[in-house]
Design an enzyme around this catalytic site. Structure first.
Site, PDB file in Angstrom:
ATOM      1  N   ASP A 102       0.847  -1.195   0.000  1.00 51.64           N
ATOM      2  CA  ASP A 102       0.000   0.000   0.000  1.00 51.64           C
ATOM      3  C   ASP A 102       0.885   1.249   0.000  1.00 51.64           C
ATOM      4  O   ASP A 102       2.039   1.200   0.430  1.00 51.64           O
ATOM      5  CB  ASP A 102      -0.876   0.028   1.257  1.00 51.64           C
ATOM      6  CG  ASP A 102      -1.889  -1.106   1.262  1.00 51.64           C
ATOM      7  OD1 ASP A 102      -2.201  -1.623   0.176  1.00 51.64           O
ATOM      8  OD2 ASP A 102      -2.339  -1.474   2.366  1.00 51.64           O
TER       9      ASP A 102
HETATM   10  N1  URA Z   1      -1.242  -5.925   3.657  1.00 50.60           N
HETATM   11  C1  URA Z   1      -1.736  -4.675   3.698  1.00 50.60           C
HETATM   12  O1  URA Z   1      -2.805  -4.439   4.242  1.00 50.60           O
HETATM   13  N2  URA Z   1      -1.012  -3.689   3.141  1.00 50.60           N
HETATM   14  C2  URA Z   1       0.189  -3.872   2.554  1.00 50.60           C
HETATM   15  O2  URA Z   1       0.816  -2.927   2.069  1.00 50.60           O
HETATM   16  C3  URA Z   1       0.693  -5.206   2.511  1.00 50.60           C
HETATM   17  C4  URA Z   1      -0.045  -6.214   3.075  1.00 50.60           C
END
Ligand code: URA
Length: 231
Positions: A102
């Site tokens: 993310d």
């Molecule tokens: N899970 C998430 O919620 N975000 C990420 O960036 C990676 C795994």
């Protein structure tokens, strides 16, 4: 694709005559004599007939990037700066991301132009462990490790996550190992238990561990051992 098919596609020989050439010992892959027409080859391999290369082998690239928070895991975006901005211009067009993070997350991000390899890295069926360091808004309850080990039900996909391992490092901090990489998986797992992820940092994917010599924003090529570890 199969070797005889690749020769058929990239030369004046038909697939049938390619099988004969191979049987006659006139075909080499990466400079080694090959006698199996069914051998799986990819665009990164150098195939030659009578010592003459059929096509230039495409250079393969496998990179680890220490992703800083704030960069989008995408190849382009009209609104946000992407991780591609951290890589040299000539490489950008060829690469894709093997397992996104993310925008607010940081840590190990893998980029490559080898689609078969990155599929093995990310396919949920292959179950490569991904390790995250997480901090949370609420204290991590004593039941959280057990609940994650049992799997968390995601109604949207109608599935239960694979057993995950949670190691509590502090009241609001943990190391979590998951074996898939579903959309916002870690955040949704904590959310399902009434908690909220504040920071998320990926430490490793399988045997590929974020190199602690890399500052946020830096990258390096993967070693052959790291590449081969994703079998
Ligand atoms: N899970 C998430 O919620 N975000 C990420 O960036 C990676 C795994």
């Amino acid at each position: 694709m199969r070797l005889d098919r690749l020769i058929g596609n990239h030369s004046q020989y038909s697939q049938r005559s390619a099988r004969l050439l191979i049987a006659e010992g006139r075909v080499q892959v990466n400079a080694l004599l090959v006698r199996d027409a069914r051998m799986e080859v990819d665009r990164f391999m150098m195939v030659s007939v009578d010592g003459v290369p059929l096509k230039p082998a495409v250079a393969s690239h496998y990179l680890m990037l220490h992703k800083p928070a704030g960069y989008l895991s995408a190849t382009s975006d009209p609104q946000h700066i992407t991780v591609m901005a951290l890589l040299p211009e000539p490489l950008r067009a060829a690469l894709h991301i093997g397992g996104r993070l993310d925008r607010g997350s940081s840590g190990l991000l893998i980029l490559t132009n080898d689609g078969l390899w990155s599929r093995r890295l990310t396919a949920p069926q292959i179950k490569i462990p991904k390790v995250y360091r997480v901090t949370t808004a609420e204290p991590i309850s004593a039941e959280t490790p057990e609940r994650f080990a049992q799997g968390i039900y995601f109604a949207f996909e109608d599935l239960t996550t694979s057993p995950a391992q949670l190691e509590r490092l502090g009241t609001h901090e943990a190391r979590l190992t998951i074996f898939e990489g579903r959309y916002h998986q870690v955040k949704r797992m904590f959310h399902a238990l009434g908690n909220r992820v504040l920071t998320l940092h990926r430490e490793s994917m399988g045997d590929i561990v974020l190199d602690d010599r890399l500052q946020a924003g830096d990258f390096r090529p993967l070693s052959q051992t790291e590449i081969d570890s994703i079998g």
